[in-house]
Design a protein around this motif. Sequence first.
Motif, PDB file in Angstrom:
ATOM      1  N   SER A 264       0.837  -1.208   0.000  1.00 39.47           N
ATOM      2  CA  SER A 264       0.000   0.000   0.000  1.00 39.47           C
ATOM      3  C   SER A 264       0.870   1.255   0.000  1.00 39.47           C
ATOM      4  O   SER A 264       0.568   2.231  -0.697  1.00 39.47           O
ATOM      5  CB  SER A 264      -0.934   0.004   1.208  1.00 39.47           C
ATOM      6  OG  SER A 264      -1.865  -1.050   1.127  1.00 39.47           O
TER       7      SER A 264
ATOM      8  N   TRP B  23       3.850   1.438  -1.224  1.00 42.17           N
ATOM      9  CA  TRP B  23       4.472   1.543  -2.549  1.00 42.17           C
ATOM     10  C   TRP B  23       3.516   2.205  -3.541  1.00 42.17           C
ATOM     11  O   TRP B  23       3.939   2.996  -4.388  1.00 42.17           O
ATOM     12  CB  TRP B  23       4.892   0.163  -3.046  1.00 42.17           C
ATOM     13  CG  TRP B  23       5.971  -0.465  -2.220  1.00 42.17           C
ATOM     14  CD1 TRP B  23       6.825   0.172  -1.367  1.00 42.17           C
ATOM     15  CD2 TRP B  23       6.332  -1.852  -2.172  1.00 42.17           C
ATOM     16  NE1 TRP B  23       7.687  -0.721  -0.785  1.00 42.17           N
ATOM     17  CE2 TRP B  23       7.410  -1.973  -1.260  1.00 42.17           C
ATOM     18  CE3 TRP B  23       5.854  -2.995  -2.796  1.00 42.17           C
ATOM     19  CZ2 TRP B  23       8.012  -3.196  -0.959  1.00 42.17           C
ATOM     20  CZ3 TRP B  23       6.455  -4.223  -2.515  1.00 42.17           C
ATOM     21  CH2 TRP B  23       7.517  -4.315  -1.605  1.00 42.17           C
ATOM     22  N   TYR B  24       2.244   1.891  -3.436  1.00 44.67           N
ATOM     23  CA  TYR B  24       1.247   2.549  -4.282  1.00 44.67           C
ATOM     24  C   TYR B  24       1.281   4.059  -4.075  1.00 44.67           C
ATOM     25  O   TYR B  24       1.206   4.846  -5.024  1.00 44.67           O
ATOM     26  CB  TYR B  24      -0.158   2.027  -3.974  1.00 44.67           C
ATOM     27  CG  TYR B  24      -0.667   0.989  -4.946  1.00 44.67           C
ATOM     28  CD1 TYR B  24      -1.254   1.343  -6.145  1.00 44.67           C
ATOM     29  CD2 TYR B  24      -0.575  -0.368  -4.652  1.00 44.67           C
ATOM     30  CE1 TYR B  24      -1.733   0.398  -7.039  1.00 44.67           C
ATOM     31  CE2 TYR B  24      -1.052  -1.334  -5.534  1.00 44.67           C
ATOM     32  CZ  TYR B  24      -1.629  -0.942  -6.734  1.00 44.67           C
ATOM     33  OH  TYR B  24      -2.103  -1.878  -7.617  1.00 44.67           O
ATOM     34  N   GLN B  25       1.378   4.470  -2.811  1.00 38.03           N
ATOM     35  CA  GLN B  25       1.382   5.904  -2.507  1.00 38.03           C
ATOM     36  C   GLN B  25       2.604   6.611  -3.081  1.00 38.03           C
ATOM     37  O   GLN B  25       2.535   7.775  -3.477  1.00 38.03           O
ATOM     38  CB  GLN B  25       1.333   6.108  -0.986  1.00 38.03           C
ATOM     39  CG  GLN B  25       0.032   5.622  -0.348  1.00 38.03           C
ATOM     40  CD  GLN B  25       0.071   5.699   1.160  1.00 38.03           C
ATOM     41  OE1 GLN B  25       1.007   6.231   1.754  1.00 38.03           O
ATOM     42  NE2 GLN B  25      -0.952   5.146   1.806  1.00 38.03           N
TER      43      GLN B  25
ATOM     44  N   GLY C  61       2.237   6.122  -7.345  1.00 40.09           N
ATOM     45  CA  GLY C  61       0.997   6.484  -8.018  1.00 40.09           C
ATOM     46  C   GLY C  61       0.707   7.975  -7.966  1.00 40.09           C
ATOM     47  O   GLY C  61       1.056   8.662  -7.011  1.00 40.09           O
TER      48      GLY C  61
ATOM     49  N   TRP D   7      -5.979   7.855  -3.858  1.00 39.21           N
ATOM     50  CA  TRP D   7      -5.866   6.488  -3.332  1.00 39.21           C
ATOM     51  C   TRP D   7      -7.059   5.621  -3.710  1.00 39.21           C
ATOM     52  O   TRP D   7      -6.908   4.419  -3.948  1.00 39.21           O
ATOM     53  CB  TRP D   7      -5.701   6.507  -1.816  1.00 39.21           C
ATOM     54  CG  TRP D   7      -6.937   6.949  -1.075  1.00 39.21           C
ATOM     55  CD1 TRP D   7      -7.263   8.206  -0.683  1.00 39.21           C
ATOM     56  CD2 TRP D   7      -8.024   6.109  -0.653  1.00 39.21           C
ATOM     57  NE1 TRP D   7      -8.484   8.222  -0.041  1.00 39.21           N
ATOM     58  CE2 TRP D   7      -8.977   6.945  -0.004  1.00 39.21           C
ATOM     59  CE3 TRP D   7      -8.300   4.749  -0.752  1.00 39.21           C
ATOM     60  CZ2 TRP D   7     -10.164   6.462   0.524  1.00 39.21           C
ATOM     61  CZ3 TRP D   7      -9.488   4.257  -0.223  1.00 39.21           C
ATOM     62  CH2 TRP D   7     -10.399   5.104   0.414  1.00 39.21           C
TER      63      TRP D   7
ATOM     64  N   ASP E  10      -6.760   3.835  -7.171  1.00 37.25           N
ATOM     65  CA  ASP E  10      -5.629   2.949  -7.464  1.00 37.25           C
ATOM     66  C   ASP E  10      -6.078   1.637  -8.108  1.00 37.25           C
ATOM     67  O   ASP E  10      -5.300   0.968  -8.792  1.00 37.25           O
ATOM     68  CB  ASP E  10      -4.859   2.631  -6.174  1.00 37.25           C
ATOM     69  CG  ASP E  10      -3.978   3.791  -5.720  1.00 37.25           C
ATOM     70  OD1 ASP E  10      -3.685   4.660  -6.558  1.00 37.25           O
ATOM     71  OD2 ASP E  10      -3.604   3.819  -4.540  1.00 37.25           O
TER      72      ASP E  10
ATOM     73  N   ILE F 264      -0.382  -6.676  -6.268  1.00 37.42           N
ATOM     74  CA  ILE F 264      -0.883  -5.503  -6.998  1.00 37.42           C
ATOM     75  C   ILE F 264      -2.392  -5.351  -6.794  1.00 37.42           C
ATOM     76  O   ILE F 264      -2.901  -4.250  -6.584  1.00 37.42           O
ATOM     77  CB  ILE F 264      -0.545  -5.614  -8.496  1.00 37.42           C
ATOM     78  CG1 ILE F 264       0.975  -5.588  -8.698  1.00 37.42           C
ATOM     79  CG2 ILE F 264      -1.210  -4.504  -9.290  1.00 37.42           C
ATOM     80  CD1 ILE F 264       1.412  -5.877 -10.131  1.00 37.42           C
TER      81      ILE F 264
ATOM     82  N   GLY G  52      -3.034  -4.494  -2.915  1.00 34.15           N
ATOM     83  CA  GLY G  52      -2.475  -3.193  -2.543  1.00 34.15           C
ATOM     84  C   GLY G  52      -3.260  -2.015  -3.071  1.00 34.15           C
ATOM     85  O   GLY G  52      -3.175  -0.910  -2.534  1.00 34.15           O
ATOM     86  N   SER G  53      -4.066  -2.235  -4.121  1.00 32.79           N
ATOM     87  CA  SER G  53      -4.859  -1.138  -4.685  1.00 32.79           C
ATOM     88  C   SER G  53      -5.981  -0.693  -3.765  1.00 32.79           C
ATOM     89  O   SER G  53      -6.533   0.392  -3.941  1.00 32.79           O
ATOM     90  CB  SER G  53      -5.454  -1.584  -6.025  1.00 32.79           C
ATOM     91  OG  SER G  53      -6.444  -2.584  -5.826  1.00 32.79           O
TER      92      SER G  53
END
Length: 516
Positions: free
Chosen positions: A256, A258-260, A263, A267, A270, A322, A325-326
């Motif tokens: 999560s 890493w998404y922030q 990206g 949020w 995502d 993936i 985590g979105s």
Amino acid sequence: MKDALKVQVHGSYKMSQIKTITSGIVVGILAGTAVSMFRWAIQHMMAVMKGLYTGILAHPVDALIAIVINLAIGLFVGWLLHQQPDIKGSGIPQVEGQLLGEIDYRWWSVLWRKFIGGILAIGSGLYLGREGPSIQLGSTLGQGVAHFTKQVGFDRQVLISSGAAAGLSAAFNAPIASTLFGLEEIYHNFSTNIWVISLTSAVTSDMVATYVFGLKPVLYMKSNPMPLQYFYWVVILGIILGILGRFYQMVILRVSAWYQKIGRLPWYLDGVIPLLIVIPLGMFFPRLLGGGSDIIVHLNAAGYSTIVLCGFFLIRFIFSMISYGSGLPGGIFLPILCLGGLIGAIVGSLAIAIGWVSPEYFSSFVIMGMAGYFAAISKAPFTAILLITEMVGTLTHLLGLAVVALVAYGVLDALNGKPVYYAMLQQLLQNTKANDLGRTVQITKPVFAGSQIDGKLVRQINWPAGSLLTKIVRNGIEIVPSGQTPLRWGDTLYINVSTKNQHRITETLTRLTSES
């Protein structure tokens, strides 16, 4: 006079048990119906989307249709997430937080959004499981029953936990394991009232789901139990599962963040990323779509090579991260079982290739892989053993399941791993607003034999500031405590806890009541 009092207490306890069982039946029917509809919708949507993805190779225009549909799903579910963030992800950490009194939400607001959002996210083919959302759906229905019957405090918590067990039972047709998961992983309490209502709701829910989907176990496969002469492979498999389970925890708890970092989308949008990636995966690997039950049940008959199995594992592992985590509504329960089954298949194929194990035991490696991987990651070995037993539909693997679960659990513990859902709850709480300082919630704690407070008087215990012992239940009889009241193992303590520093207070109480 004494005999009359005994009759009165016995009669009151009996009526309480009848009320408990009745509540469990109501919650079980509601959760079983809702989760069965949830499963049915996901299965049918998955079939449609799989046909769309695989048809792209013959009709390239279908790629544009798939992109438009998945973008629409991402935007719509993102809108639902923006409205109600508590539908994010699995839902199990939210349920745990609710039972601890650290999180609360309106049941109807979460129920319908989780239901629709989960169908769209999982049904699109993402590597997400239905079990986490099913648990949250069941728990919100239990909360709804508590709302309409005006039950609060401990009674409300019991209905929420029984709903969670009913939701998992309907998702997997595994009522015994679902009850134990609710007690071992979610509620952390084995008092009589809790397990009675949880078992009742789980069995009732399973009956509803069985009526809809039939008696065949969810992960049924033909198998032969591993002979004792090959049990050194069970130990080797358990070690591998424990190590890879710790790696899974490390990645899933960071994805999560890493998404922030990478990206640029808000949020709650995502989810668009995995919804676009799943299209080419669906084109070339349609059997890998979804939570993973399809690939699990076909592993034994497909005859995949070790290299192919390793490739499947890497694809499932990476895209599971993936997908989850979105933040889209969907769980990791079934994806964990799928990854564990693939690990078992890889180890089994290697053992067979070098001639040290007969090919007839390949499916045993798959079955033990699922149990060991889940036991390690969730740190719930009893649930893992019973869950796989019920889902596969045979008791012949119990010894192997027990050994691999204990070995994997021990390895992960040695690597300082924590229960994954508990760790997710800690992350969730870091992102929530501080609770009102003047509010209190009621929690329950069972007293275990050998704990710090076992055999002590109430006044001899150093209770944490912000806690107040209000009631003791001993053998079904309620006791109003005083300073001179002795505490014994088997007691269930009802404690009012201030919401200020509630987590710290609860951890202190857990240390006091748990085995030393």
